[in-house]
Design a protein around this motif. Sequence first.
Motif, PDB file in Angstrom:
ATOM      1  N   ARG A  28       1.292  -1.559  -0.009  1.00 39.70           N
ATOM      2  CA  ARG A  28      -0.024   0.535   0.102  1.00 39.70           C
ATOM      3  C   ARG A  28       1.050   0.531  -0.501  1.00 39.70           C
ATOM      4  O   ARG A  28       2.055   1.424   0.482  1.00 39.70           O
ATOM      5  CB  ARG A  28      -1.302   0.275   1.073  1.00 39.70           C
ATOM      6  N   PHE A  29       0.339   2.152  -0.935  1.00 42.66           N
ATOM      7  CA  PHE A  29       1.232   3.420  -0.568  1.00 42.66           C
ATOM      8  C   PHE A  29       0.873   4.328   0.343  1.00 42.66           C
ATOM      9  O   PHE A  29      -0.555   4.729   0.674  1.00 42.66           O
ATOM     10  CB  PHE A  29       0.145   4.284  -1.992  1.00 42.66           C
ATOM     11  N   ALA A  30       1.923   4.686   1.233  1.00 46.50           N
ATOM     12  CA  ALA A  30       2.070   5.255   2.751  1.00 46.50           C
ATOM     13  C   ALA A  30       2.169   6.237   2.873  1.00 46.50           C
ATOM     14  O   ALA A  30       1.341   7.183   3.554  1.00 46.50           O
ATOM     15  CB  ALA A  30       2.918   4.637   3.713  1.00 46.50           C
ATOM     16  N   ARG A  31       3.636   7.484   2.101  1.00 42.77           N
ATOM     17  CA  ARG A  31       3.278   8.295   2.032  1.00 42.77           C
ATOM     18  C   ARG A  31       4.039   9.135   1.018  1.00 42.77           C
ATOM     19  O   ARG A  31       5.122   8.385   0.841  1.00 42.77           O
ATOM     20  CB  ARG A  31       4.222   8.327   3.545  1.00 42.77           C
ATOM     21  N   CYS A  32       4.067  10.296   1.455  1.00 38.99           N
ATOM     22  CA  CYS A  32       4.819  10.800  -0.194  1.00 38.99           C
ATOM     23  C   CYS A  32       5.364  12.128   0.711  1.00 38.99           C
ATOM     24  O   CYS A  32       4.724  12.670   1.676  1.00 38.99           O
ATOM     25  CB  CYS A  32       4.784  11.733  -1.011  1.00 38.99           C
ATOM     26  N   GLU A  33       6.940  12.593   0.700  1.00 37.72           N
ATOM     27  CA  GLU A  33       7.573  13.367   1.002  1.00 37.72           C
ATOM     28  C   GLU A  33       8.159  13.929   0.216  1.00 37.72           C
ATOM     29  O   GLU A  33       8.962  13.577  -1.173  1.00 37.72           O
ATOM     30  CB  GLU A  33       8.270  12.664   2.482  1.00 37.72           C
ATOM     31  N   ASP A  34       8.701  15.361   0.067  1.00 31.57           N
ATOM     32  CA  ASP A  34       9.855  16.458  -0.562  1.00 31.57           C
ATOM     33  C   ASP A  34       9.878  16.166  -1.838  1.00 31.57           C
ATOM     34  O   ASP A  34      10.364  15.993  -2.563  1.00 31.57           O
ATOM     35  CB  ASP A  34      11.503  15.791   0.110  1.00 31.57           C
ATOM     36  N   VAL A  35       7.747  16.318  -1.785  1.00 28.30           N
ATOM     37  CA  VAL A  35       7.794  16.105  -3.735  1.00 28.30           C
ATOM     38  C   VAL A  35       8.092  17.490  -4.334  1.00 28.30           C
ATOM     39  O   VAL A  35       7.125  18.398  -3.975  1.00 28.30           O
ATOM     40  CB  VAL A  35       6.333  16.115  -3.617  1.00 28.30           C
ATOM     41  N   GLN A  36       8.606  17.325  -5.440  1.00 31.94           N
ATOM     42  CA  GLN A  36       9.232  18.422  -6.044  1.00 31.94           C
ATOM     43  C   GLN A  36       8.354  18.936  -7.070  1.00 31.94           C
ATOM     44  O   GLN A  36       9.056  17.806  -7.843  1.00 31.94           O
ATOM     45  CB  GLN A  36      10.376  19.330  -6.146  1.00 31.94           C
ATOM     46  N   VAL A  37       8.056  19.410  -7.943  1.00 29.99           N
ATOM     47  CA  VAL A  37       7.537  19.570  -9.644  1.00 29.99           C
ATOM     48  C   VAL A  37       7.982  21.242 -10.201  1.00 29.99           C
ATOM     49  O   VAL A  37       7.366  21.502  -9.494  1.00 29.99           O
ATOM     50  CB  VAL A  37       6.074  18.658  -9.852  1.00 29.99           C
ATOM     51  N   HIS A  38       8.992  21.116 -10.966  1.00 32.16           N
ATOM     52  CA  HIS A  38       9.108  22.117 -11.408  1.00 32.16           C
ATOM     53  C   HIS A  38       8.554  22.016 -13.206  1.00 32.16           C
ATOM     54  O   HIS A  38       8.050  21.351 -14.120  1.00 32.16           O
ATOM     55  CB  HIS A  38      11.042  21.438 -11.911  1.00 32.16           C
ATOM     56  N   GLU A  39       7.695  23.694 -13.783  1.00 32.64           N
ATOM     57  CA  GLU A  39       7.445  23.860 -14.830  1.00 32.64           C
ATOM     58  C   GLU A  39       7.837  23.862 -15.898  1.00 32.64           C
ATOM     59  O   GLU A  39       8.935  23.400 -16.031  1.00 32.64           O
ATOM     60  CB  GLU A  39       7.096  25.318 -14.343  1.00 32.64           C
ATOM     61  N   GLY A  40       7.632  23.317 -16.631  1.00 35.27           N
ATOM     62  CA  GLY A  40       7.955  22.761 -18.540  1.00 35.27           C
ATOM     63  C   GLY A  40       8.393  22.001 -18.550  1.00 35.27           C
ATOM     64  O   GLY A  40       9.102  21.512 -19.989  1.00 35.27           O
TER      65      GLY A  40
END
Length: 101
Positions: free
Chosen positions: A33-45
């Motif tokens: 099971r998916f439990a956690r996501c951390e420190d997600v960064q998504v940049h434009e472009g």
Amino acid sequence: MLSNLPERGLDLMDAMVAAAAERASSHFLEVIRFARCEDVQVHEGFTTRDVDIETWPLFADHQAIVVSVFAMGANDDGSIATAASGRFTFTTLTGKRKYCA
């Protein structure tokens, strides 16, 4: 917050989670099971088709695995940049866990 993701960011995030889940699934025989996501960064472009996604396990035992994901893509000048990154934790569904997500 998902509402702050750049345009097409959800597609890239979905691809990152899918890649992390595939890596986690290869570690466990049980259902995960998916439990956690951390420190997600998504940049434009960047779009999903513009990037190569790499996964690296950071921690793993018989109850959980933490996978680091990097989406790398080319900038307008041709240099390689990090389009997105994050850490995703998956745990097993069976048995009593000592690990808390």
